[in-house]
Design a protein around this motif. Structure first.
Motif, PDB file in Angstrom:
ATOM      1  N   UNK A 144       0.820  -1.205   0.000  1.00 42.35           N
ATOM      2  CA  UNK A 144       0.000   0.000   0.000  1.00 42.35           C
ATOM      3  C   UNK A 144       0.854   1.255   0.000  1.00 42.35           C
ATOM      4  N   UNK A 145       0.571   2.180  -0.909  1.00 43.96           N
ATOM      5  CA  UNK A 145       1.223   3.484  -0.885  1.00 43.96           C
ATOM      6  C   UNK A 145       0.547   4.338   0.176  1.00 43.96           C
ATOM      7  N   UNK A 146       1.309   4.703   1.208  1.00 42.57           N
ATOM      8  CA  UNK A 146       0.745   5.572   2.242  1.00 42.57           C
ATOM      9  C   UNK A 146       0.991   7.016   1.817  1.00 42.57           C
ATOM     10  N   UNK A 147      -0.086   7.738   1.534  1.00 41.55           N
ATOM     11  CA  UNK A 147       0.006   9.129   1.093  1.00 41.55           C
ATOM     12  C   UNK A 147      -0.430  10.031   2.237  1.00 41.55           C
ATOM     13  N   UNK A 148       0.437  10.968   2.592  1.00 34.09           N
ATOM     14  CA  UNK A 148       0.157  11.918   3.669  1.00 34.09           C
ATOM     15  C   UNK A 148       0.435  13.325   3.162  1.00 34.09           C
ATOM     16  N   UNK A 149      -0.241  14.306   3.763  1.00 36.43           N
ATOM     17  CA  UNK A 149      -0.041  15.715   3.399  1.00 36.43           C
ATOM     18  C   UNK A 149       0.673  16.443   4.530  1.00 36.43           C
ATOM     19  N   UNK A 150       1.659  17.246   4.167  1.00 35.85           N
ATOM     20  CA  UNK A 150       2.312  18.100   5.147  1.00 35.85           C
ATOM     21  C   UNK A 150       1.256  19.023   5.759  1.00 35.85           C
ATOM     22  N   UNK A 151       1.043  18.979   7.097  1.00 36.13           N
ATOM     23  CA  UNK A 151      -0.019  19.782   7.700  1.00 36.13           C
ATOM     24  C   UNK A 151       0.192  21.284   7.548  1.00 36.13           C
ATOM     25  N   UNK A 152       1.430  21.684   7.239  1.00 38.67           N
ATOM     26  CA  UNK A 152       1.731  23.115   7.104  1.00 38.67           C
ATOM     27  C   UNK A 152       1.667  23.585   5.657  1.00 38.67           C
ATOM     28  N   UNK A 153       2.140  22.765   4.726  1.00 44.60           N
ATOM     29  CA  UNK A 153       2.241  23.198   3.332  1.00 44.60           C
ATOM     30  C   UNK A 153       1.219  22.544   2.408  1.00 44.60           C
ATOM     31  N   UNK A 154       0.669  21.407   2.816  1.00 42.37           N
ATOM     32  CA  UNK A 154      -0.257  20.669   1.958  1.00 42.37           C
ATOM     33  C   UNK A 154       0.410  19.809   0.912  1.00 42.37           C
ATOM     34  N   UNK A 155       1.750  19.846   0.848  1.00 44.04           N
ATOM     35  CA  UNK A 155       2.475  19.002  -0.119  1.00 44.04           C
ATOM     36  C   UNK A 155       2.422  17.550   0.343  1.00 44.04           C
ATOM     37  N   UNK A 156       2.243  16.644  -0.595  1.00 44.91           N
ATOM     38  CA  UNK A 156       2.061  15.241  -0.245  1.00 44.91           C
ATOM     39  C   UNK A 156       3.374  14.460  -0.294  1.00 44.91           C
ATOM     40  N   UNK A 157       3.404  13.388   0.479  1.00 42.55           N
ATOM     41  CA  UNK A 157       4.503  12.425   0.463  1.00 42.55           C
ATOM     42  C   UNK A 157       3.917  11.042   0.205  1.00 42.55           C
ATOM     43  N   UNK A 213      14.738   8.388  -3.010  1.00 40.45           N
ATOM     44  CA  UNK A 213      15.331   9.107  -1.885  1.00 40.45           C
ATOM     45  C   UNK A 213      15.184  10.588  -2.206  1.00 40.45           C
ATOM     46  N   UNK A 214      14.020  11.132  -1.914  1.00 41.15           N
ATOM     47  CA  UNK A 214      13.700  12.517  -2.256  1.00 41.15           C
ATOM     48  C   UNK A 214      13.770  13.395  -1.007  1.00 41.15           C
ATOM     49  N   UNK A 215      13.858  14.689  -1.235  1.00 43.29           N
ATOM     50  CA  UNK A 215      13.887  15.638  -0.124  1.00 43.29           C
ATOM     51  C   UNK A 215      12.484  15.803   0.454  1.00 43.29           C
ATOM     52  N   UNK A 216      12.419  16.308   1.686  1.00 43.39           N
ATOM     53  CA  UNK A 216      11.126  16.599   2.301  1.00 43.39           C
ATOM     54  C   UNK A 216      10.354  17.567   1.411  1.00 43.39           C
ATOM     55  N   UNK A 217       9.071  17.293   1.239  1.00 39.15           N
ATOM     56  CA  UNK A 217       8.173  18.117   0.424  1.00 39.15           C
ATOM     57  C   UNK A 217       8.469  18.026  -1.068  1.00 39.15           C
ATOM     58  N   UNK A 218       9.077  16.927  -1.501  1.00 34.28           N
ATOM     59  CA  UNK A 218       9.109  16.589  -2.921  1.00 34.28           C
ATOM     60  C   UNK A 218       8.112  15.453  -3.128  1.00 34.28           C
ATOM     61  N   UNK A 219       7.019  15.730  -3.813  1.00 34.31           N
ATOM     62  CA  UNK A 219       5.947  14.756  -3.985  1.00 34.31           C
ATOM     63  C   UNK A 219       6.379  13.666  -4.966  1.00 34.31           C
ATOM     64  N   UNK A 220       6.509  12.442  -4.464  1.00 33.23           N
ATOM     65  CA  UNK A 220       6.944  11.327  -5.314  1.00 33.23           C
ATOM     66  C   UNK A 220       5.965  11.028  -6.437  1.00 33.23           C
ATOM     67  N   UNK A 221       4.729  11.478  -6.321  1.00 33.96           N
ATOM     68  CA  UNK A 221       3.766  11.253  -7.392  1.00 33.96           C
ATOM     69  C   UNK A 221       4.162  12.016  -8.659  1.00 33.96           C
ATOM     70  N   UNK A 222       4.904  13.122  -8.484  1.00 31.72           N
ATOM     71  CA  UNK A 222       5.432  13.835  -9.646  1.00 31.72           C
ATOM     72  C   UNK A 222       6.487  13.029 -10.372  1.00 31.72           C
TER      73      UNK A 222
END
Length: 473
Positions: A144-157, A213-222
Motif C-alpha cells: 500500500x502506498x501511504x500518502x500523507x499531506x504536510x499539515x503546514x504546506x499541503x504538499x504530499x509524500x 530518496x527525495x527531499x522533504x516536500x518533494x511529492x513522489x507522485x510527480x
C-alpha cells in the motif's frame, strides 16, 4: 477473475496501469494463475515465494473472497524497465531524469477508484489481506502506498509502510525516521491527527517512485508522472483532503491518531529477519473505496519483489548523488545478498589512488541504510556478485584498502545494529593507477565472444559419442 478480461496495454513498450501490466505479463507467459480458494494465511505467500524469480501469480477467490490477489509483479530486474518502457541499461538514467523533472499531479473530479464506497469498515471482511511469514503477528497490507499531506504546506509524500490489521477499522503502522513521520510529528505537536490514505493496486511506476530518496516536500507522485510520461490523475478522498490516484484499485482513507501507540509486529522484513513487536503509531480507518471488481496487490515481506522495488529507485538516486562529486562513477548496484539495501557496489573509471575512499565516504552519506561499499573498476560486472567477490579477492588488501567507520547511523531493522547505530565498511577493490598492465591483466580466451555454439557443436551429442566409440574405441 479471468486474465483474458484484463485491460490490454496502452502500448507494447509501457503498460498504462496495474491491469495492463498484468495483461502484459500474461501475454508473455509470465503470469501464473493459482487454483481458486488458496488460503490467505501462509499458503498464498508460500506459492508466491516459490515463484518469486519466475512469474507473477494471480490468486482468484483466496479463502473464498471475491477480490483476487496478485503478487510477484517483478520477478526480474528487466521487468522493472519493461514496466516503464525502457531497456534495462536505461533504467537508472530514466529514473534520474524523472526525479529531476517531475510532472505535477493533475486533479480530476472522479475516478474508477471511487466506484464503490464502504463507510462501514471491516477490513478483513472487505479486503483479502494475507498473512505472509510464519511469525508475522497477523495479516498485513504490504504493497500500500501511504500518502500523507504536510499539515503546514499541503504538499504530499508517498511511501510504503508495513500495516498490521489490528481491528475492523484499526491499523498498526511502522513509521521509520522519514517524511511521513515528520508530517505526523507536525500534526501531533498540535494535538491533531494526520490525514492519510493507503492506496493498493497501482501502476508499477507509482510504486517505484514511492521509493525514491527525495527531499522533504518533494511529492513522489510527480516522479511517477515523469516515469509514465504524463501527470498522474488524482481525486480527493471522500473523508479527508488527501489526493489519491484516480485509476488505483483500492483506497483506505484514515488518520494517524495523535498520542496513541499500540503493539505492532513481529513482521518479516527485507533483511530476512523479523522486525520486533513494539508500541507503534495507529491508523483509524474511516472509509474504503475501490473499483468495481478490484485487484489487491500484496508483497511478500523479505521476498524478491520487496527487495527489487526498493533497490532500483535507491540505485538511481545514489548514482545521481555520487556523480555530483565524482563524474567518473559509471554505475552502482545494491546487491541481492546485501538485501538490496545494505551493500553497495560502485563501478568507476579510476583516476587517482585515493579517490575510491572518498567515493566510499560519499556513499555512506547518501543514505544511512548503506553498511558496506565495494568500489571496483570498469571491467567488473556489478550485476554478478561472483565478479565483485573476485575483485575483492585479487585487488584488495585489508591493511591498505579497508575503511571502517564506527558508531554511525544505520538501519534500525538491521538486527546486528545497536538500535540503528552501526559500523560502516568500505573496500577499495580497484587496480592501483600505476600498476604494470600485465600484473592485473585479466585472462581471456581469444575468440570466445564470437563462437557460435549452434555450428560448433553437433546436434545429437549421444549419436556423435556412439559413433566415436565405434570408430576409435
Amino acid at each position: 477473475m479471468r486474465t483474458d478480461n484484463l485491460a490490454r496495454p496502452a502500448s507494447a513498450e509501457a503498460p498504462s496501469d496495474l491491469r495492463s501490466w498484468l495483461a502484459h505479463l500474461a501475454e508473455r507467459g509470465q503470469l501464473a494463475v493459482a487454483r481458486e480458494g488458496v488460503s490467505l494465511t501462509d499458503e498464498l505467500a508460500a506459492v508466491s515465494k516459490l515463484l518469486e524469480r519466475e512469474r507473477a501469480v494471480l490468486f482468484p477467490r483466496p479463502d473464498g473472497h471475491d477480490i483476487p490477489v496478485v503478487a510477484n509483479l517483478f520477478a526480474a530486474r528487466n521487468w522493472v524497465s519493461e514496466s516503464i518502457g525502457v531497456s534495462e541499461d536505461q533504467l537508472l538514467q530514466q529514473f534520474q531524469t524523472a526525479a529531476l523533472n517531475p510532472l505535477p499531479i493533475r486533479e480530476v473530479v472522479s475516478g474508477p477508484v471511487q466506484e464503490v464506497v464502504h463507510n462501514e469498515v471491516d477490513l478483513l471482511n472487505q479486503l483479502p489481506i494475507p498473512k505472509h511469514n510464519e511469525r508475522d503477528s497477523g495479516p498485513y497490507i504490504t504493497a500500500g502506498l501511504l500518502i500523507a499531506r504536510n499539515p503546514r504546506t499541503g504538499i504530499q509524500n508517498v511511501s510504503i509502510h508495513r500495516c498490521q490489521i489490528s481491528g475492523p477499522n484499526r491499523i498498526g503502522v511502522l513509521l521509520l525516521p522519514r517524511h511521513t513521520l515528520s508530517y505526523f510529528r507536525m500534526a501531533e505537536e498540535n494535538g491533531h491527527a494526520l490525514e492519510i490514505a493507503i492506496v493498493i493496486g497501482v501502476h508499477p511506476a507509482l510504486i517505484l517512485a514511492s521509493q525514491a530518496i527525495a527531499a522533504l516536500d518533494e511529492d513522489e507522485m510527480g516522479i511517477a508522472g515523469a516515469l509514465l510520461g504524463r501527470p498522474v490523475d488524482v481525486v480527493k478522498c471522500k473523508t479527508n483532503s488527501v489526493r489519491v490516484p484516480a485509476h488505483a484499485e483500492i483506497v483506505i482513507e484514515g488518520r494517524i491518531l495523535p498520542g496513541v501507540r499500540e503493539p505492532e509486529g513481529p513482521f518479516g522484513e527485507f533483511p530476512q529477519y523479523y522486525g520486533p513487536r513494539a508500541n507503534r503509531e495507529v491508523i483509524e480507518v474511516d472509509t474504503i473505496t475501490h473499483r468495481a471488481g478490484p485487484i489487491f496487490h500484496t508483497i511478500v515481506g523479505g521476498g524478491y519483489e520487496h527487495l527489487i522495488l526498493g533497490a532500483v529507485p535507491r540505485e538511481a538516486t545514489l548514482l545521481q548523488h555520487l556523480r555530483r562529486s565524482f563524474s567518473n562513477v559509471l554505475d552502482v548496484r545494491l546487491t541481492r545478498g546485501g538485501t538490496c539495501r545494505y551493500h553497495l557496489a560502485i563501478k568507476i573509471e579510476k583516476i587517482d589512488d585515493g579517490e575510491p575512499k572518498n567515493i566510499i565516504m560519499c556513499a555512506f552519506g547518501a543514505h544511512y541504510d548503506i553498511k558496506q561499499v565495494v568500489v571496483v573498476d570498469r571491467d567488473v560486472n556489478i550485476n554478478d556478485t561472483d565478479e565483485i567477490e573476485w575483485a575483492v579477492a585479487t585487488r584488495f588488501q585489508a591493511d591498505r584498502d579497508l575503511l571502517i567507520v564506527s558508531g554511525a547511523q544505520g538501519s534500525k531493522l538491521d538486527p546486528s545494529s545497536d538500535k540503528g547505530i552501526s559500523a560502516k565498511m568500505g573496500l577499495d577493490a580497484t587496480i592501483p593507477v600505476n600498476a604494470p598492465e600485465l600484473d592485473f591483466k585479466r585472462i581471456h580466451v581469444k575468440g570466445e565472444e564470437v563462437v557460435d555454439l549452434e555450428t560448433a557443436l553437433q546436434k545429437d551429442p549421444n549419436a556423435a559419442f556412439a559413433r566415436l566409440i565405434d570408430q576409435n574405441w
